[in-house]
Scaffold this active site. Structure first.
Site, PDB file in Angstrom:
ATOM      1  N   HIS A  98       0.819  -1.291  -0.068  1.00  0.00           N
ATOM      2  CA  HIS A  98      -0.033   0.010  -0.032  1.00  0.00           C
ATOM      3  C   HIS A  98       0.710   1.277   0.063  1.00  0.00           C
ATOM      4  CE1 HIS A  98      -3.251   2.831   1.136  1.00  0.00           C
ATOM      5  NE2 HIS A  98      -2.369   3.439   2.085  1.00  0.00           N
ATOM      6  N   GLU A  99       2.083   1.245   0.847  1.00  0.00           N
ATOM      7  CA  GLU A  99       2.722   2.388   0.817  1.00  0.00           C
ATOM      8  C   GLU A  99       3.692   2.559  -0.458  1.00  0.00           C
ATOM      9  OE1 GLU A  99       2.012   4.523   3.135  1.00  0.00           O
ATOM     10  OE2 GLU A  99       1.097   3.198   4.290  1.00  0.00           O
ATOM     11  N   HIS A 102       1.547   4.601  -3.102  1.00  0.00           N
ATOM     12  CA  HIS A 102       1.774   6.009  -2.809  1.00  0.00           C
ATOM     13  C   HIS A 102       3.193   6.358  -3.604  1.00  0.00           C
ATOM     14  CE1 HIS A 102      -1.255   6.911  -0.098  1.00  0.00           C
ATOM     15  NE2 HIS A 102      -1.109   5.879   0.764  1.00  0.00           N
TER      16      HIS A 102
END
Length: 204
Positions: A98-99, A102
């Site tokens: 998920h990070e 980004h």
């Protein structure tokens, strides 16, 4: 003593926030104990995902704390909490991916995250000063101070609204990368997806 009944409108949001935080803690606690069949650490997996998605120049570092994982665009660094960095659990790979999502958003020029970054300074001021200004304005009878507090609070709300699509998009990118990279089995993907959905609720 006068009681403003409109304050009761805050209770659903408060209860939802507490419930969402409990959900993410529960999901993380459960799936951080479930190892992946591949045995690949989150750091190794996320490094692969970044290279495959055009963000191979992003540095990856461990950071202290629990669930303190984040991408720092100012230094182009992905920081993973120590419980995630070297872990090969389903939760760790989901959070790390998920990070990484980004980081990929910045790499491809995803517009909403650019907007969120641009309004962060105003949001930081708003989150610190909105309530004090509002309360001081009400006590002193100053409409100007009260309105300044309201406007700063509105900036925080706008930031949260912009954050929602950014977070959902990062999770979607994470799951697509995990699937295409064959990092998790179908059963493990369900666990990672549940962890990410629980985390998304905290933003809602």
């Amino acid at each position: 003593m006068y009681f403003d009944w409109t304050i009761l409108l805050m209770l659903p949001g408060l209860l939802l926030g507490l419930w969402a935080q409990a959900r993410v803690n529960s999901a993380y606690a459960k799936y951080s104990q479930v190892g992946t069949r591949s045995g690949v650490s989150a750091e190794t997996a996320v490094s692969q995902l970044l290279r495959q998605n055009g963000a191979g120049d992003v540095a990856i570092q461990p950071v202290a704390g629990e669930l303190t994982d984040h991408f720092d665009p100012s230094s182009n660094t992905l920081r993973l909490s120590r419980g995630v960095y070297a872990s090969s659990s389903v939760a760790a790979l989901g959070i790390a991916a998920h990070e990484a999502g980004h980081a990929v958003q910045y790499a491809v020029g995803y517009s909403p995250i650019k907007l969120r970054t641009a309004i962060i300074p105003v949001t930081q001021i708003g989150s610190t000063l909105s309530w004090p200004l509002l309360l001081i304005g009400l006590v002193l009878g100053s409409e100007t101070l009260a309105m300044a507090g309201v406007l700063l609070f509105c900036a925080v709300v706008v930031f949260q609204l912009v954050t929602l699509p950014v977070e959902f998009n990062a999770s979607r990118r994470a799951m697509q990368a995990i699937e295409s990279g064959n990092l998790l089995t179908e059963e493990e993907q369900r666990g990672a997806r549940k962890t990410l959905k629980a985390a998304a609720l905290t933003y809602v």
